[in-house]
Enzyme design. Structure first.
Site, PDB file in Angstrom:
ATOM      1  CB  CYS A  82       0.508  -4.585   6.040  1.00 50.89           C
ATOM      2  SG  CYS A  82       0.776  -6.243   5.978  1.00 50.89           S
ATOM      3  CD  GLU A 141      -3.480  -3.623   1.038  1.00 53.57           C
ATOM      4  OE1 GLU A 141      -4.672  -3.210   1.263  1.00 53.57           O
ATOM      5  OE2 GLU A 141      -2.467  -3.440   1.904  1.00 53.57           O
TER       6      GLU A 141
END
Length: 224
Positions: A2, A106
């Protein structure tokens, strides 16, 4: 992993959702559509009686680090190995935090040369919290620097089509357990770090403008 997320919810909503008792001045909260490593990010800790909202720099620096450069490599920590790693073993037991967010980004690889940015959020569009750890590091001048890392785990069914890791999003109950300083058993704490229910999440492609942390506007979260 992340490496980018958003937090643009109203300040009062953050205070209410996470039952904050002590918090920084509202003027120090800056909504962001592109939160990036090395920035000072909103985090929540529990001091034994109160949930406290403040800021920590994203990128954990262990107390024994010679300089702060290591923080750029420690924006994430793998849930499965926290109790084995010297950098994370102690904060797992005594320095846990949660990081409020309303979505994260992402990059999905389409082929060896092509990746596209995806925005991932709860279907409800509600706020949520990542599980995190924090540490105190003293600068060469002797000043304390507080930093944090976001914990990742294996992907759920939604995320596995995008990336091989995902941030740990805590359920409401697990948020309380994670923040509770009375919980010190590493095995129990690691059991809280599970992939979030894919049925409650959704993802869609967004503009490549999000690739640069310099870009920060509502258009970053628009479907592309």
């Amino acid at each position: 992993m992340c490496g980018r997320f958003t937090l643009f919810s109203e300040f009062d909503d953050i205070i209410e959702q996470f039952n904050i008792d002590q918090f920084l001045p509202e003027g120090e909260y800056h909504p962001s559509y592109n939160v990036a490593p090395s920035q000072n990010i909103l985090t929540i800790i529990n001091d034994g009686s109160n949930n406290r909202l403040g800021k920590l720099r994203w990128g954990l620096i262990p107390p024994w680090a010679k300089d702060e450069k290591i923080g750029y490599k420690m924006i994430n920590a793998r849930a499965e190995t926290l109790s084995e790693k010297p950098s994370f073993r102690k904060p797992l037991v005594s320095k846990r935090c949660i990081i409020p967010a309303d979505s994260f980004y992402e990059w999905k690889r389409l082929d060896p040369k092509t990746k596209i940015p995806m925005r991932i959020k709860l279907k409800s569009s509600n706020l949520f919290a990542f599980a995190g750890l924090y540490e105190k590091w003293n600068t060469p001048e002797g000043n304390p620097l507080y930093t944090c890392t976001i914990i990742t785990t294996k992907p759920n069914e939604l995320m596995e089509d995008i990336h091989d890791r995902m941030p740990v999003i805590l359920t409401d109950e697990n948020e309380k357990e994670w923040l509770n300083p009375k919980n010190t058993d590493p095995d129990y704490l690691q059991s809280l770090l599970q992939p979030y229910d894919a049925d409650d999440m959704e993802a869609y492609q967004v503009s490549s403008l999000v690739n640069s942390p310099k870009n920060n506007s509502p258009e970053l979260i628009e479907s592309h």
